[in-house]
Write a protein that holds these residues in place. Sequence first.
Motif, PDB file in Angstrom:
ATOM      1  N   PHE A   1      58.748  -2.497  76.475  1.00 25.73           N
ATOM      2  CA  PHE A   1      59.873  -3.405  76.723  1.00 25.73           C
ATOM      3  C   PHE A   1      60.014  -4.513  75.681  1.00 25.73           C
ATOM      4  O   PHE A   1      60.706  -5.489  75.904  1.00 25.73           O
ATOM      5  N   ARG A   2      59.355  -4.370  74.552  1.00 24.25           N
ATOM      6  CA  ARG A   2      59.495  -5.320  73.445  1.00 24.25           C
ATOM      7  C   ARG A   2      58.991  -4.654  72.171  1.00 24.25           C
ATOM      8  O   ARG A   2      58.239  -3.691  72.213  1.00 24.25           O
ATOM      9  N   TYR A   3      59.414  -5.198  71.067  1.00 30.19           N
ATOM     10  CA  TYR A   3      58.943  -4.711  69.767  1.00 30.19           C
ATOM     11  C   TYR A   3      57.593  -5.336  69.456  1.00 30.19           C
ATOM     12  O   TYR A   3      57.275  -6.416  69.978  1.00 30.19           O
TER      13      TYR A   3
ATOM     14  N   GLN B   1      51.477  -8.786  64.900  1.00 31.64           N
ATOM     15  CA  GLN B   1      50.837  -7.510  65.209  1.00 31.64           C
ATOM     16  C   GLN B   1      51.147  -6.486  64.121  1.00 31.64           C
ATOM     17  O   GLN B   1      50.305  -5.666  63.790  1.00 31.64           O
ATOM     18  N   GLY B   2      52.339  -6.569  63.608  1.00 32.50           N
ATOM     19  CA  GLY B   2      52.750  -5.719  62.497  1.00 32.50           C
ATOM     20  C   GLY B   2      52.849  -4.248  62.853  1.00 32.50           C
ATOM     21  O   GLY B   2      52.793  -3.847  64.016  1.00 32.50           O
ATOM     22  N   LEU B   3      52.993  -3.452  61.823  1.00 35.71           N
ATOM     23  CA  LEU B   3      53.136  -2.011  62.012  1.00 35.71           C
ATOM     24  C   LEU B   3      51.841  -1.359  62.454  1.00 35.71           C
ATOM     25  O   LEU B   3      51.855  -0.246  62.983  1.00 35.71           O
ATOM     26  N   SER B   4      50.725  -2.041  62.281  1.00 29.02           N
ATOM     27  CA  SER B   4      49.450  -1.471  62.728  1.00 29.02           C
ATOM     28  C   SER B   4      49.435  -1.301  64.249  1.00 29.02           C
ATOM     29  O   SER B   4      48.638  -0.514  64.770  1.00 29.02           O
ATOM     30  N   ALA B   5      50.326  -1.976  64.974  1.00 28.44           N
ATOM     31  CA  ALA B   5      50.429  -1.811  66.419  1.00 28.44           C
ATOM     32  C   ALA B   5      50.885  -0.407  66.791  1.00 28.44           C
ATOM     33  O   ALA B   5      50.744   0.010  67.939  1.00 28.44           O
TER      34      ALA B   5
ATOM     35  N   SER C   1      46.143  -8.877  70.159  1.00 31.87           N
ATOM     36  CA  SER C   1      46.740 -10.211  70.284  1.00 31.87           C
ATOM     37  C   SER C   1      47.912 -10.179  71.257  1.00 31.87           C
ATOM     38  O   SER C   1      48.480  -9.129  71.537  1.00 31.87           O
ATOM     39  N   ASP C   2      48.232 -11.337  71.788  1.00 24.99           N
ATOM     40  CA  ASP C   2      49.347 -11.453  72.729  1.00 24.99           C
ATOM     41  C   ASP C   2      50.670 -11.237  72.028  1.00 24.99           C
ATOM     42  O   ASP C   2      50.824 -11.647  70.881  1.00 24.99           O
ATOM     43  N   PRO C   3      51.606 -10.635  72.663  1.00 24.13           N
ATOM     44  CA  PRO C   3      51.544  -9.978  73.970  1.00 24.13           C
ATOM     45  C   PRO C   3      50.905  -8.594  73.863  1.00 24.13           C
ATOM     46  O   PRO C   3      51.333  -7.764  73.073  1.00 24.13           O
ATOM     47  N   VAL C   4      49.853  -8.376  74.671  1.00 21.52           N
ATOM     48  CA  VAL C   4      49.155  -7.091  74.672  1.00 21.52           C
ATOM     49  C   VAL C   4      50.031  -6.092  75.420  1.00 21.52           C
ATOM     50  O   VAL C   4      50.454  -6.357  76.545  1.00 21.52           O
ATOM     51  N   PRO C   5      50.348  -4.955  74.819  1.00 19.80           N
ATOM     52  CA  PRO C   5      51.221  -3.974  75.471  1.00 19.80           C
ATOM     53  C   PRO C   5      50.529  -3.279  76.642  1.00 19.80           C
ATOM     54  O   PRO C   5      49.379  -2.853  76.537  1.00 19.80           O
ATOM     55  N   ALA C   6      51.237  -3.164  77.760  1.00 20.62           N
ATOM     56  CA  ALA C   6      50.661  -2.559  78.956  1.00 20.62           C
ATOM     57  C   ALA C   6      50.677  -1.034  78.890  1.00 20.62           C
ATOM     58  O   ALA C   6      49.779  -0.379  79.407  1.00 20.62           O
ATOM     59  N   ASN C   7      51.690  -0.467  78.277  1.00 18.73           N
ATOM     60  CA  ASN C   7      51.856   0.987  78.261  1.00 18.73           C
ATOM     61  C   ASN C   7      51.694   1.564  76.858  1.00 18.73           C
ATOM     62  O   ASN C   7      52.397   2.494  76.483  1.00 18.73           O
ATOM     63  N   TRP C   8      50.757   1.028  76.102  1.00 15.67           N
ATOM     64  CA  TRP C   8      50.604   1.443  74.714  1.00 15.67           C
ATOM     65  C   TRP C   8      50.063   2.856  74.612  1.00 15.67           C
ATOM     66  O   TRP C   8      49.233   3.299  75.412  1.00 15.67           O
TER      67      TRP C   8
END
Length: 148
Positions: free
Chosen positions: A70-72, A77-81, A88-95
Amino acid sequence: MTQADLPPHSEKDAGFSLLELMVVVVILSVLALVIVPRVIDRPDQARAARAQADIAAIASAVQLYRLDNFRYPTSEQGLSALVTRPGSDPVPANWSQYMDRLPVDPWGQPYQYLTPGVHGDFDIFTYGADASPGGDGANADIGSWSAK
């Protein structure tokens, strides 16, 4: 066959004249002047096309990240996300892993990511051959905004 059986040779039949050789050299030079500039630009065009394809693939992965979370990813965090779960915050819940690895641009530099972007919700771009902002030709910046 003996030497007597061979037809007599004249001096004109001995080889090419200097004039004939010069005509051939001039024709080849003109062809080279016409063809070589067209061929020399091809590697730069191929690199730009590859960069655009890479950026489109990364942009698709960023869109999938947004659909799941629900967010980019943030600029920090960059493209490494897309490859490893951000800590780091915001930590994605459904990664989930969106790419196996991050490509580098055709000039060996990492792609840049900015959110919110200057040209849209996010910008993915490369600075081109000179690795610095701006430029034209092979040094021009190529970004997700130019693919739209």
